[in-house]
Design an enzyme around this catalytic site. Sequence first.
Site, PDB file in Angstrom:
ATOM      1  N   ASP A   1       0.816  -1.215   0.000  1.00 60.07           N
ATOM      2  CA  ASP A   1       0.000   0.000   0.000  1.00 60.07           C
ATOM      3  C   ASP A   1       0.851   1.266   0.000  1.00 60.07           C
ATOM      4  OD1 ASP A   1      -1.973  -1.873   0.399  1.00 60.07           O
ATOM      5  OD2 ASP A   1      -2.818  -0.931   2.183  1.00 60.07           O
TER       6      ASP A   1
ATOM      7  N   HIS B   1       3.777  -2.200   2.995  1.00 61.52           N
ATOM      8  CA  HIS B   1       3.767  -0.850   2.427  1.00 61.52           C
ATOM      9  C   HIS B   1       5.037  -0.608   1.632  1.00 61.52           C
ATOM     10  CE1 HIS B   1       0.882  -0.747   5.742  1.00 61.52           C
ATOM     11  NE2 HIS B   1       0.270   0.196   5.062  1.00 61.52           N
TER      12      HIS B   1
HETATM   13 NI    NI Z   1      -2.425   3.177   3.570  1.00 65.13          NI
END
Ligand code: NI
Length: 291
Positions: free
Chosen positions: A99, A244
């Site tokens: 992400d 991430h």
């Molecule tokens: Ni996020």
Amino acid sequence: MAESSPLRIAGISALITLLISGSASMALFGAGVLSSSEDAPNGASADSSAAQASQSSEATTLEPDAQPSAQNTLLTEPAPPMPSNVDCATVKCVALTFDDGPHPEVTPRILQTLRQTGTPATFFQLGKQIPGNEALLKKALADGHVLATHTWNHLQLSQLSAEQIRQEITSTKKASQDATGVAPTLMRPPYGLYNQAVVDTVTATHDSIIMWDVDTEDWKNKNAAQTADRALKEARRGSIILMHDIQPTTADALPQIIDGLRKAGYALVTVPQLLGQTTPGSVHFSGEPTE
Ligand code: NI
């Protein structure tokens, strides 16, 4: 960035593919998830099975003479073939997801590791991060990854009006499509927060909501060993692992995560490979176990 795990709150639903088709069972997860004020503005990305379908052709259309930016020079070797016909009904599949990118430095590192190991992944990208990073999107798609959205501004969608929610999602889908030619069809709400208005919106925009059941907490621990440890200890058949691609420590941890998962017998797949065709408005925490 800082999605913590609404899955823990959701408990066993992590393993269940939820179809919240306009039902009143709207979920507002993540009440305890929002402690991450460091959560910088993240974006969204979009992903789609269409992206996969286009991968092989897209892969050959990357301009070899693209300007020599850091993004372009990193990925010069031929990509190994991605597993394209994995049957998650017969093998243990796990999906790696990233992400808050694209990030000009971390995302290329992630892509490089994925490339070197022949590992497909799914990227939930922020719309605001896309301008200037379009080449990264093209490379990801060409390498066989799936692009998905994570909204434009990484706001709490549950706090926005229906129109604001729609804007956050459609603007990001458009930016991704403009960059790659492929419209994303999977979205992940920032912080894992969604409500009925979000479900209604993604139904209209023909997106499915993709949550996760394994949270590496990489945004919080910022520690490669801990990130890898969480991924490897918590992964199970059908897991969707949250990471991430803005954290350098996640890039550091990735080789160990991939190696460890493979040694444990998992096939690493994209979210569309894991879930198959999804219904707009549906919500998924993991692949449905088949045994
Ligand atoms: Ni996020």
